[in-house]
Write a protein that holds these residues in place. Sequence first.
Motif, mmCIF file in Angstrom:
data_model
loop_
_atom_site.group_PDB
_atom_site.id
_atom_site.type_symbol
_atom_site.label_atom_id
_atom_site.label_comp_id
_atom_site.label_asym_id
_atom_site.label_seq_id
_atom_site.Cartn_x
_atom_site.Cartn_y
_atom_site.Cartn_z
ATOM 1 N N GLU A 1 2.380 4.780 -6.144
ATOM 2 C CA GLU A 1 2.140 5.531 -4.917
ATOM 3 C C GLU A 1 1.189 4.750 -4.020
ATOM 4 O O GLU A 1 0.148 4.267 -4.465
ATOM 5 C CB GLU A 1 1.556 6.896 -5.268
ATOM 6 C CG GLU A 1 1.578 7.868 -4.127
ATOM 7 C CD GLU A 1 1.156 9.253 -4.573
ATOM 8 O OE1 GLU A 1 -0.011 9.392 -4.980
ATOM 9 O OE2 GLU A 1 1.985 10.169 -4.515
ATOM 10 N N HIS A 2 1.550 4.628 -2.775
ATOM 11 C CA HIS A 2 0.737 3.884 -1.818
ATOM 12 C C HIS A 2 -0.515 4.683 -1.468
ATOM 13 O O HIS A 2 -0.543 5.913 -1.577
ATOM 14 C CB HIS A 2 1.564 3.601 -0.555
ATOM 15 C CG HIS A 2 0.977 2.532 0.302
ATOM 16 N ND1 HIS A 2 0.081 2.800 1.295
ATOM 17 C CD2 HIS A 2 1.155 1.185 0.304
ATOM 18 C CE1 HIS A 2 -0.271 1.675 1.886
ATOM 19 N NE2 HIS A 2 0.376 0.672 1.298
ATOM 20 N N HIS B 1 -0.111 7.568 1.035
ATOM 21 C CA HIS B 1 0.473 8.786 0.486
ATOM 22 C C HIS B 1 -0.558 9.596 -0.293
ATOM 23 O O HIS B 1 -0.541 10.829 -0.269
ATOM 24 C CB HIS B 1 1.673 8.446 -0.403
ATOM 25 C CG HIS B 1 2.810 7.845 0.355
ATOM 26 N ND1 HIS B 1 3.241 6.568 0.137
ATOM 27 C CD2 HIS B 1 3.585 8.342 1.346
ATOM 28 C CE1 HIS B 1 4.243 6.304 0.954
ATOM 29 N NE2 HIS B 1 4.473 7.365 1.709
ATOM 30 N N GLN B 2 -1.441 8.925 -0.969
ATOM 31 C CA GLN B 2 -2.498 9.631 -1.699
ATOM 32 C C GLN B 2 -3.415 10.363 -0.727
ATOM 33 O O GLN B 2 -3.809 11.505 -0.961
ATOM 34 C CB GLN B 2 -3.305 8.648 -2.542
ATOM 35 C CG GLN B 2 -2.537 8.081 -3.716
ATOM 36 C CD GLN B 2 -3.318 7.002 -4.444
ATOM 37 O OE1 GLN B 2 -4.330 6.516 -3.958
ATOM 38 N NE2 GLN B 2 -2.824 6.614 -5.611
ATOM 39 N N ARG C 1 -2.644 11.357 2.350
ATOM 40 C CA ARG C 1 -1.888 12.457 2.963
ATOM 41 C C ARG C 1 -1.796 13.647 2.017
ATOM 42 O O ARG C 1 -1.908 14.794 2.447
ATOM 43 C CB ARG C 1 -0.476 12.002 3.324
ATOM 44 C CG ARG C 1 -0.394 11.212 4.577
ATOM 45 C CD ARG C 1 1.040 10.916 4.915
ATOM 46 N NE ARG C 1 1.128 9.989 6.021
ATOM 47 C CZ ARG C 1 2.213 9.307 6.327
ATOM 48 N NH1 ARG C 1 3.302 9.448 5.596
ATOM 49 N NH2 ARG C 1 2.218 8.492 7.344
ATOM 50 N N LYS C 2 -1.569 13.359 0.754
ATOM 51 C CA LYS C 2 -1.473 14.442 -0.232
ATOM 52 C C LYS C 2 -2.794 15.199 -0.314
ATOM 53 O O LYS C 2 -2.815 16.429 -0.331
ATOM 54 C CB LYS C 2 -1.100 13.875 -1.601
ATOM 55 C CG LYS C 2 -0.898 14.927 -2.657
ATOM 56 C CD LYS C 2 -0.470 14.305 -3.971
ATOM 57 C CE LYS C 2 -0.277 15.358 -5.029
ATOM 58 N NZ LYS C 2 0.117 14.781 -6.313
#
Length: 54
Positions: free
Chosen positions: A6-7, A10-11, A13-14
């Motif tokens: 996972e980039h 993305h972490q 944003r999550k």
Amino acid sequence: MALKVEHEIHQRRKGRNVGVGLMLGAFVVLVLALTFTKITSGDFELPKANEISQ
């Protein structure tokens, strides 16, 4: 084990999405609590039909 790593974006944003979701849930609980408190208090009355039309 994940198939793709996972980039970092993305972490982040999550994490942000979880925070926004929790804040939205807290707001909904607050509105429900205020509504419940107002309705269960003794001085709450529904408006009469003639008061609404004026």
